[in-house]
Enzyme design. Sequence first.
Site, mmCIF file in Angstrom:
data_model
loop_
_atom_site.group_PDB
_atom_site.id
_atom_site.type_symbol
_atom_site.label_atom_id
_atom_site.label_comp_id
_atom_site.label_asym_id
_atom_site.label_seq_id
_atom_site.Cartn_x
_atom_site.Cartn_y
_atom_site.Cartn_z
ATOM 1 N N SER A 103 -24.611 9.154 9.558
ATOM 2 C CA SER A 103 -24.695 9.701 10.920
ATOM 3 C C SER A 103 -23.364 9.468 11.619
ATOM 4 O O SER A 103 -22.468 8.795 11.102
ATOM 5 C CB SER A 103 -25.830 9.034 11.715
ATOM 6 O OG SER A 103 -25.569 7.641 11.878
ATOM 7 N N LEU B 202 -19.837 9.073 13.329
ATOM 8 C CA LEU B 202 -18.440 9.244 12.921
ATOM 9 C C LEU B 202 -18.321 9.426 11.411
ATOM 10 O O LEU B 202 -17.526 10.249 10.939
ATOM 11 C CB LEU B 202 -17.619 8.025 13.355
ATOM 12 C CG LEU B 202 -17.651 7.666 14.846
ATOM 13 C CD1 LEU B 202 -16.813 6.412 15.098
ATOM 14 C CD2 LEU B 202 -17.153 8.823 15.705
ATOM 15 N N ASP C 69 -24.738 4.127 2.879
ATOM 16 C CA ASP C 69 -25.315 3.780 4.174
ATOM 17 C C ASP C 69 -26.735 3.291 3.923
ATOM 18 O O ASP C 69 -27.281 3.484 2.831
ATOM 19 C CB ASP C 69 -25.322 5.010 5.091
ATOM 20 C CG ASP C 69 -25.330 4.645 6.572
ATOM 21 O OD1 ASP C 69 -25.753 3.519 6.919
ATOM 22 O OD2 ASP C 69 -24.925 5.489 7.397
ATOM 23 N N ASP D 201 -26.528 -1.388 1.437
ATOM 24 C CA ASP D 201 -26.231 -2.342 2.499
ATOM 25 C C ASP D 201 -24.796 -2.809 2.284
ATOM 26 O O ASP D 201 -24.481 -3.431 1.263
ATOM 27 C CB ASP D 201 -27.199 -3.520 2.414
ATOM 28 C CG ASP D 201 -26.948 -4.599 3.463
ATOM 29 O OD1 ASP D 201 -25.890 -4.561 4.142
ATOM 30 O OD2 ASP D 201 -27.791 -5.498 3.598
ATOM 31 N N VAL D 202 -23.908 -2.528 3.248
ATOM 32 C CA VAL D 202 -22.489 -2.817 3.047
ATOM 33 C C VAL D 202 -22.188 -4.310 2.991
ATOM 34 O O VAL D 202 -21.105 -4.711 2.567
ATOM 35 C CB VAL D 202 -21.616 -2.149 4.123
ATOM 36 C CG1 VAL D 202 -21.711 -0.636 4.035
ATOM 37 C CG2 VAL D 202 -21.956 -2.646 5.519
ATOM 38 N N TYR E 3 -19.602 -8.336 19.739
ATOM 39 C CA TYR E 3 -19.066 -7.048 19.286
ATOM 40 C C TYR E 3 -17.542 -7.061 19.337
ATOM 41 O O TYR E 3 -16.859 -6.639 18.393
ATOM 42 C CB TYR E 3 -19.637 -5.931 20.146
ATOM 43 C CG TYR E 3 -19.272 -4.542 19.689
ATOM 44 C CD1 TYR E 3 -19.830 -4.010 18.529
ATOM 45 C CD2 TYR E 3 -18.376 -3.755 20.406
ATOM 46 C CE1 TYR E 3 -19.502 -2.728 18.098
ATOM 47 C CE2 TYR E 3 -18.038 -2.478 19.987
ATOM 48 C CZ TYR E 3 -18.606 -1.969 18.833
ATOM 49 O OH TYR E 3 -18.273 -0.699 18.405
ATOM 50 N N LYS F 144 -14.894 -6.606 16.199
ATOM 51 C CA LYS F 144 -13.966 -5.479 16.138
ATOM 52 C C LYS F 144 -12.511 -5.925 16.307
ATOM 53 O O LYS F 144 -11.600 -5.330 15.713
ATOM 54 C CB LYS F 144 -14.338 -4.445 17.200
ATOM 55 C CG LYS F 144 -15.682 -3.763 16.940
ATOM 56 C CD LYS F 144 -15.693 -3.029 15.611
ATOM 57 C CE LYS F 144 -16.953 -2.209 15.393
ATOM 58 N NZ LYS F 144 -16.930 -1.452 14.124
ATOM 59 N N PHE G 95 -17.567 7.548 22.264
ATOM 60 C CA PHE G 95 -17.829 8.746 21.470
ATOM 61 C C PHE G 95 -19.299 9.141 21.555
ATOM 62 O O PHE G 95 -20.174 8.286 21.703
ATOM 63 C CB PHE G 95 -17.442 8.513 20.009
ATOM 64 C CG PHE G 95 -16.023 8.889 19.699
ATOM 65 C CD1 PHE G 95 -15.736 9.978 18.900
ATOM 66 C CD2 PHE G 95 -14.976 8.163 20.242
ATOM 67 C CE1 PHE G 95 -14.428 10.343 18.617
ATOM 68 C CE2 PHE G 95 -13.662 8.513 19.975
ATOM 69 C CZ PHE G 95 -13.393 9.611 19.160
ATOM 70 N N THR H 127 -22.015 9.527 19.863
ATOM 71 C CA THR H 127 -22.641 9.127 18.606
ATOM 72 C C THR H 127 -24.078 8.707 18.871
ATOM 73 O O THR H 127 -24.485 8.515 20.034
ATOM 74 C CB THR H 127 -21.886 7.948 17.983
ATOM 75 O OG1 THR H 127 -21.972 6.822 18.871
ATOM 76 C CG2 THR H 127 -20.425 8.304 17.751
#
Length: 253
Positions: A15, A17, A36, A57-58, A159, A163, A192, A194
């Site tokens: 989904s 980006l 994903d 799962d990353v 967050y 990042k 964005f 999203t």
Amino acid sequence: MRVAGTTVVVSGGGSGLGLATAQRLVEQGARVVVIDLADPEGAVARLGAAAHFLPTDVTDAEAVDAALDVAEQDGPIRGLVHTAGRGGDRLRILDKQGRPADIASFNEVVRINLGGTYNVLRLVAARMARNELAEGERGACVLTASVAAFDGQIGQTAYTASKAAVAGITLVAARDLASVGIRVNTIAPGTFATPMLARLRDDIRQGLADSVPYPKRLGEPPEYAQLAIALLENTYINGETIRLDGGIRMAPR
């Protein structure tokens, strides 16, 4: 590198980006492997035979490695665009009663956003390092940070930490992987349109759009995709974190 005819992994491509990036890559002739947790709307399947979805799962090293095994069946992995992650917990360091925030929540955001990024980067880089040189390089990686890395708002401690760390490792990773011919760059998107922002009330979304200096609107996922592919293809851009935000600087709250 040219994306046409190459295999590119897009993590978080179910989904937002990542999906927009997968779509643009397919349009430009790449073979795309999306990893994903889910393809909730079946959007990846609709991209056609050049796109494959692998539920992954990353943060799970074994699952990512298994997905990369499948990805390499289509040819050597030359590109990575990592967009997988989660939003913050919106917890202040102290609540109204002066109680400290839940450390477990903080750790979970960092585990997914930073740990997941590093996990995918290291495992993909190991595959790329075995590639033959093409146009002087073996691969290129694009990571995703956020303007919160620089302008974090109140309640975004976890967050922002996650990042900011992604932005922080970009130059180090580029220097580290230069010896094997792999470039690393990062995009720091602003506000964005999203699924993450879609959960906000309309008036909040409009307020975010109005706060962008120019153009006064939310960013569109295809604009992220356009930059991601430029970073994959431009062999002289390396170690950079690029803000993609219409010039916005986030207010404290």
